[in-house]
Design an enzyme around this catalytic site. Structure first.
Site, PDB file in Angstrom:
ATOM      1  N   LEU A 208       0.843  -1.197   0.000  1.00  0.00           N
ATOM      2  CA  LEU A 208       0.000   0.000   0.000  1.00  0.00           C
ATOM      3  C   LEU A 208       0.879   1.248   0.000  1.00  0.00           C
ATOM      4  CD1 LEU A 208      -2.479  -1.048   2.856  1.00  0.00           C
ATOM      5  CD2 LEU A 208      -2.955  -1.091   0.403  1.00  0.00           C
ATOM      6  N   HIS A 209       0.595   2.173  -0.942  1.00  0.00           N
ATOM      7  CA  HIS A 209       1.357   3.423  -0.923  1.00  0.00           C
ATOM      8  C   HIS A 209       0.583   4.599  -1.501  1.00  0.00           C
ATOM      9  CE1 HIS A 209       2.001   2.324  -5.139  1.00  0.00           C
ATOM     10  NE2 HIS A 209       2.377   3.569  -5.353  1.00  0.00           N
ATOM     11  N   ARG A 210      -0.571   4.385  -2.126  1.00  0.00           N
ATOM     12  CA  ARG A 210      -1.281   5.490  -2.779  1.00  0.00           C
ATOM     13  C   ARG A 210      -1.955   6.377  -1.742  1.00  0.00           C
ATOM     14  NH1 ARG A 210      -0.670   5.297  -8.053  1.00  0.00           N
ATOM     15  NH2 ARG A 210      -0.186   3.261  -8.952  1.00  0.00           N
TER      16      ARG A 210
END
Length: 375
Positions: A208-210
């Site tokens: 997860l990074h957005r």
């Protein structure tokens, strides 16, 4: 033929590695081709940059522009200033850019202002979401570059609809898959495998990074809660992106099922993908690898620039509402997932097709033009 190849961020490295290998193979056959590898320095964390050059057998860059850090505007400007000087000192016949990161946009603009041809590898992909910086990078790059190397017929269609001439669109396949195939026999079991007694098909892997998923602490906590509550007793491996780690450190999130680890090298990460029960992600590139490896993938986004991973592959577009995950996780727990296949030309030979096309465009055609002008 002199080619300047640009790499600036983690996904770039995986895409240029097979192209460099194909160029070296052409050189061994006596072909007139040279390349200069420019690292913009966009990603400067060792795990996000240097390790990839080592693991994927990419030679040391000829130059590192050191343009990491700062806002998107500051980074774009820094890359453009330094890349302009690089091109003035080492002018190529063509600049090759890959993907959709800031480096791709900045170097394309710089080269075109110097009247140097640019070819875009992974051209034509679109998410339709202009709130994503990557989408702006794709649109601008494709608006001004000279030739377009594509991964799918959908990408070809996007380019045709935007007015690109058909003879400038070259459907070659996916270099990310070349890298995958070239390294499957080299993937490495990470240390956490033995440490947490992991086994094939008995854990979930998440990335997860957005901003929509991780920037709001409450939303990130809720998302992780839903995942952990609906994956039964299986562990969840979470290589934590630096952006996400900042939020997790603030809320001090912990759960005995959640195994938080630092970003991994490519070979270790692909080992985890290949052996996972499923991958939950908001990345685009990972959906390509899960498709080829036949691993179920749940994408936490409302749109995707890689629709072939959904229509043909193992990917499902879940959306950003964590509750949307529940029915898909239930399917997995009951051993059910859709039938899937591998998109056309995702066969590990894309880089060879790219190099062959570059010769056709910049060596054979140039030779013919010179002969015609002399006559």
């Amino acid at each position: 033929m002199k080619i300047t190849i640009v790499a600036g961020a983690r996904p770039n490295f995986m895409k240029v590695a097979p192209i460099i290998k194909a160029i070296k193979q052409a050189q061994e056959k006596g072909k007139d081709i040279e390349y200069r590898l420019v690292h913009t320095g966009q990603h400067y964390d060792k795990k996000m940059s240097a390790d990839f050059f080592e693991q994927l057998c990419i030679p040391e860059p000829d130059v590192n522009l050191g343009a990491g850090g700062g806002s998107q505007g500051e980074q774009t400007a820094a890359i453009m200033i330094k890349f302009e000087k690089e091109l003035q000192e080492n002018k190529p016949d063509v600049v090759l850019v890959v993907g959709d990161v800031t480096s791709t946009l900045a170097c394309t603009i710089t080269a075109k202002k110097l009247c140097i041809d640019v070819v875009h590898v992974e051209a034509g992909i679109r998410s339709g979401d202009r709130t994503m910086p990557e989408e702006i990078n794709r649109i601008v790059t494709d608006a001004i570059c000279d030739h377009f190397f594509t991964t799918s017929e959908i990408a070809n269609q996007h380019l045709r609809e935007s007015g690109i001439q058909r003879n400038k669109i070259h459907f070659v396949g996916n270099t990310m898959i070349d890298t995958l195939f070239q390294n499957l026999t080299r993937i490495k079991q990470p240390d956490i495998w033995a440490q947490y007694q992991l086994s094939k098909g008995h854990y979930f892997l998440i990335t997860l990074h957005r901003p929509a998923n991780v920037d709001d602490a409450g939303n990130l906590e809720n998302l992780l809660d839903v995942i952990l509550e609906n994956t039964n007793d299986l562990p969840v491996i979470f290589p934590v992106h630096p952006r996400t780690k900042k939020i997790l450190d603030v809320i001090q999130y912990s759960n005995p099922k959640l195994i938080q680890v630092d970003p991994m090298g490519y070979l270790e990460f692909i080992y985890l993908v290949k052996n996972a029960k499923a991958v939950i992600t908001d990345s685009g590139g990972i959906t390509e690898e899960t498709t080829v490896l036949n691993i179920p993938c749940l994408t936490l986004r409302n749109s995707t620039e890689r629709p072939e991973t959904v229509t043909i592959g193992t990917n499902e577009l879940v959306g950003t509402d964590p509750l949307n995950l529940i029915p898909y996780l239930n399917q997995l727990q009951h051993g059910k997932w859709k039938d899937s296949g591998i998109p056309p030309l995702w066969n590990g030979k894309t880089a060879n097709r790219i190099v062959a096309k570059l010769f056709e465009l910049y060596v054979i055609k140039d030779s013919k033009n010179k002969i015609a002008s002399e006559n």
